[in-house]
Design a protein around this motif. Structure first.
Motif, PDB file in Angstrom:
ATOM      1  N   THR A 103      -6.740  42.143 -21.119  1.00 30.14           N
ATOM      2  CA  THR A 103      -7.843  41.205 -20.888  1.00 30.14           C
ATOM      3  C   THR A 103      -8.223  41.119 -19.411  1.00 30.14           C
ATOM      4  O   THR A 103      -9.409  41.204 -19.059  1.00 30.14           O
ATOM      5  N   GLN A 104      -7.253  40.964 -18.534  1.00 31.83           N
ATOM      6  CA  GLN A 104      -7.569  40.840 -17.114  1.00 31.83           C
ATOM      7  C   GLN A 104      -8.220  42.115 -16.583  1.00 31.83           C
ATOM      8  O   GLN A 104      -9.205  42.052 -15.828  1.00 31.83           O
ATOM      9  N   ARG A 105      -7.687  43.262 -16.983  1.00 34.38           N
ATOM     10  CA  ARG A 105      -8.244  44.540 -16.535  1.00 34.38           C
ATOM     11  C   ARG A 105      -9.699  44.695 -16.988  1.00 34.38           C
ATOM     12  O   ARG A 105     -10.562  45.120 -16.215  1.00 34.38           O
ATOM     13  N   LEU A 106      -9.980  44.306 -18.224  1.00 38.39           N
ATOM     14  CA  LEU A 106     -11.344  44.402 -18.750  1.00 38.39           C
ATOM     15  C   LEU A 106     -12.262  43.398 -18.054  1.00 38.39           C
ATOM     16  O   LEU A 106     -13.408  43.711 -17.722  1.00 38.39           O
ATOM     17  N   HIS A 107     -11.760  42.200 -17.823  1.00 41.60           N
ATOM     18  CA  HIS A 107     -12.554  41.193 -17.116  1.00 41.60           C
ATOM     19  C   HIS A 107     -12.921  41.658 -15.712  1.00 41.60           C
ATOM     20  O   HIS A 107     -14.043  41.429 -15.238  1.00 41.60           O
ATOM     21  N   ILE A 111     -16.241  43.037 -18.310  1.00 41.83           N
ATOM     22  CA  ILE A 111     -16.310  43.165 -19.772  1.00 41.83           C
ATOM     23  C   ILE A 111     -15.863  41.866 -20.443  1.00 41.83           C
ATOM     24  O   ILE A 111     -14.827  41.303 -20.096  1.00 41.83           O
ATOM     25  N   LYS A 112     -16.646  41.398 -21.407  1.00 38.68           N
ATOM     26  CA  LYS A 112     -16.266  40.240 -22.203  1.00 38.68           C
ATOM     27  C   LYS A 112     -15.245  40.684 -23.261  1.00 38.68           C
ATOM     28  O   LYS A 112     -15.411  41.744 -23.876  1.00 38.68           O
ATOM     29  N   VAL A 113     -14.219  39.864 -23.481  1.00 37.14           N
ATOM     30  CA  VAL A 113     -13.125  40.228 -24.382  1.00 37.14           C
ATOM     31  C   VAL A 113     -13.001  39.204 -25.493  1.00 37.14           C
ATOM     32  O   VAL A 113     -12.937  37.992 -25.239  1.00 37.14           O
ATOM     33  N   VAL A 114     -12.958  39.690 -26.723  1.00 36.80           N
ATOM     34  CA  VAL A 114     -12.765  38.854 -27.907  1.00 36.80           C
ATOM     35  C   VAL A 114     -11.557  39.400 -28.659  1.00 36.80           C
ATOM     36  O   VAL A 114     -11.396  40.616 -28.781  1.00 36.80           O
ATOM     37  N   HIS A 115     -10.690  38.519 -29.149  1.00 36.70           N
ATOM     38  CA  HIS A 115      -9.508  38.984 -29.866  1.00 36.70           C
ATOM     39  C   HIS A 115      -9.497  38.429 -31.291  1.00 36.70           C
ATOM     40  O   HIS A 115      -9.911  37.287 -31.526  1.00 36.70           O
ATOM     41  N   VAL A 116      -9.020  39.240 -32.233  1.00 35.56           N
ATOM     42  CA  VAL A 116      -8.949  38.867 -33.648  1.00 35.56           C
ATOM     43  C   VAL A 116      -7.581  38.275 -33.953  1.00 35.56           C
ATOM     44  O   VAL A 116      -6.550  38.874 -33.609  1.00 35.56           O
ATOM     45  N   LYS A 124      -4.021  30.164 -29.878  1.00 35.81           N
ATOM     46  CA  LYS A 124      -3.567  29.512 -28.654  1.00 35.81           C
ATOM     47  C   LYS A 124      -3.147  30.544 -27.615  1.00 35.81           C
ATOM     48  O   LYS A 124      -3.425  30.408 -26.424  1.00 35.81           O
ATOM     49  N   LYS A 125      -2.470  31.594 -28.075  1.00 37.61           N
ATOM     50  CA  LYS A 125      -2.038  32.657 -27.158  1.00 37.61           C
ATOM     51  C   LYS A 125      -3.247  33.376 -26.552  1.00 37.61           C
ATOM     52  O   LYS A 125      -3.208  33.818 -25.403  1.00 37.61           O
ATOM     53  N   CYS A 126      -4.316  33.496 -27.336  1.00 36.30           N
ATOM     54  CA  CYS A 126      -5.544  34.124 -26.838  1.00 36.30           C
ATOM     55  C   CYS A 126      -6.148  33.294 -25.708  1.00 36.30           C
ATOM     56  O   CYS A 126      -6.612  33.836 -24.706  1.00 36.30           O
ATOM     57  N   GLU A 127      -6.155  31.987 -25.902  1.00 39.86           N
ATOM     58  CA  GLU A 127      -6.699  31.112 -24.856  1.00 39.86           C
ATOM     59  C   GLU A 127      -5.863  31.239 -23.588  1.00 39.86           C
ATOM     60  O   GLU A 127      -6.398  31.296 -22.476  1.00 39.86           O
ATOM     61  N   GLU A 128      -4.545  31.320 -23.750  1.00 38.61           N
ATOM     62  CA  GLU A 128      -3.651  31.492 -22.597  1.00 38.61           C
ATOM     63  C   GLU A 128      -3.906  32.832 -21.906  1.00 38.61           C
ATOM     64  O   GLU A 128      -3.783  32.936 -20.681  1.00 38.61           O
ATOM     65  N   ALA A 129      -4.281  33.843 -22.688  1.00 41.11           N
ATOM     66  CA  ALA A 129      -4.538  35.171 -22.128  1.00 41.11           C
ATOM     67  C   ALA A 129      -5.898  35.264 -21.446  1.00 41.11           C
ATOM     68  O   ALA A 129      -6.181  36.228 -20.743  1.00 41.11           O
ATOM     69  N   GLY A 130      -6.762  34.262 -21.672  1.00 41.98           N
ATOM     70  CA  GLY A 130      -8.051  34.216 -20.989  1.00 41.98           C
ATOM     71  C   GLY A 130      -9.185  34.940 -21.682  1.00 41.98           C
ATOM     72  O   GLY A 130     -10.193  35.256 -21.041  1.00 41.98           O
ATOM     73  N   VAL A 131      -9.064  35.195 -22.991  1.00 41.67           N
ATOM     74  CA  VAL A 131     -10.149  35.883 -23.677  1.00 41.67           C
ATOM     75  C   VAL A 131     -11.379  34.979 -23.733  1.00 41.67           C
ATOM     76  O   VAL A 131     -11.289  33.765 -23.533  1.00 41.67           O
TER      77      VAL A 131
END
Length: 314
Positions: A103-107, A111-116, A124-131
């Motif tokens: 996520t950080q590398r793409l940001h 690049i916008k990042v969305v996770h499934v 919650k882990k996605c929010e922590e990862a910054g997606v």
């Protein structure tokens, strides 16, 4: 239908096409983007060179926003991510793994990042990862599923309570009425796979499409839970898998039954008996192959009619 999802991606309708393996090539993805949604290339079934070809064709076919779906279990994932960055792709949907690593590398590349996700815990882990957004996918969906086996209508409100991120619902969404229902439960957009898999622009084989049109309720089931839970159409291959699972087969035995490139055989090559036919439960409601534009016209009309009907019933 404008909201945080349309603003995030710069699209007209909060409708995202699933990046399905062997189905989501440039023809399908560009048609969805041109219709006002967000088309996604399905990188999971593409060699790096093939992905580059599809990216170039996407750039020629549409000037609207589009993205790429990347399963994080992809064998050449680092090379794939570098291609995405080098080619100037603006939106990436990731799945089947932790979003933290990329996520950080793409940001940093803009690049916008969305996770499934398949649970509120992973949201919650996605929010922590910054997606930038999450897709909450219920087990009605075709192909690979979460082990929780939570239905979409149950999952959406739980994920909504767990995170403030823009939320996209997936799994069993096949009508404008379903979009309204998803929004009522807290989703701001929808990701649709099966409905687009059975369009004229889909790269799935004609044999696959016709087999799916004949599916009745209950003709798809989850299996392969010892490997990766997968929703498949019942056919000869499925029957062998089910028999093996009933007698307690190991993960290795199940892999041997599947053989190599089972999804390619079933979806792309049209081996409807011995191939892995991945499709969602909603396919039993589809009886006609339409163009992407026809699908969009129906979704928007049904959505608007449903909203108006509900207003009148208050």
């Amino acid at each position: 239908m404008g909201n945080r999802i349309t603003e995030l991606f710069g699209i007209e309708y909060p409708i995202i096409q699933g990046g399905m393996v062997w189905i989501s090539g440039w023809r399908l993805a560009s048609a969805v983007s041109n219709a006002g949604g967000l088309g996604l290339l399905g990188a999971g079934s593409m060699h790096p060179e093939t992905l580059i070809e599809h990216i170039h064709k996407m750039k020629e076919a549409t000037d609207k926003p589009w993205g790429i779906n990347v399963p994080l279990m992809y064998p050449e994932i680092d090379r794939l991510m570098q291609i995405i960055i080098d080619e100037g792709v603006k939106i990436v949907f990731t799945s089947a793994g932790s979003p933290k690593k990329y996520t950080q590398r793409l940001h940093e590349a803009g690049i916008k990042v969305v996770h499934v996700v398949s649970s509120s815990k992973f949201a919650k882990k996605c929010e922590e990862a910054g997606v930038d957004a999450v897709v909450a996918e219920g087990f009605e969906a075709g192909g690979h599923n979460g082990r929780e086996e939570t239905t979409t209508m149950t999952l959406i409100p739980q994920v909504r309570r767990a995170t403030t991120l823009p939320l996209i619902a997936a799994g069993g969404i096949g009508s404008g009425q379903a979009i309204v229902a998803a929004q009522a439960l807290g989703a701001e957009g929808v990701q649709i796979g099966t409905l687009f898999a059975l369009t004229k622009e889909s790269s799935a084989s004609e044999a696959f499409k016709q087999r799916c049109l004949a599916i009745a309720e209950g003709d798809t089931m989850l299996c392969l839970k010892k490997i990766s839970p997968t929703r498949m159409v019942k056919n000869a291959l499925f029957d062998r898998i089910a028999e093996a699972e009933d007698r307690g087969a190991t993960a290795e035995e199940l892999r041997e039954i599947l053989g190599k490139a089972a999804a390619k055989r079933g979806i792309f090559e049209g081996d409807i008996d011995e191939g892995q036919i991945e499709i969602g439960q909603i396919t039993s409601a589809i009886r006609e192959i339409k163009s992407v534009q026809e699908v969009f016209d129906a979704l928007v009309r049904e959505y608007q009619e449903t909203v108006e009907r509900l207003k009148g019933e208050r």
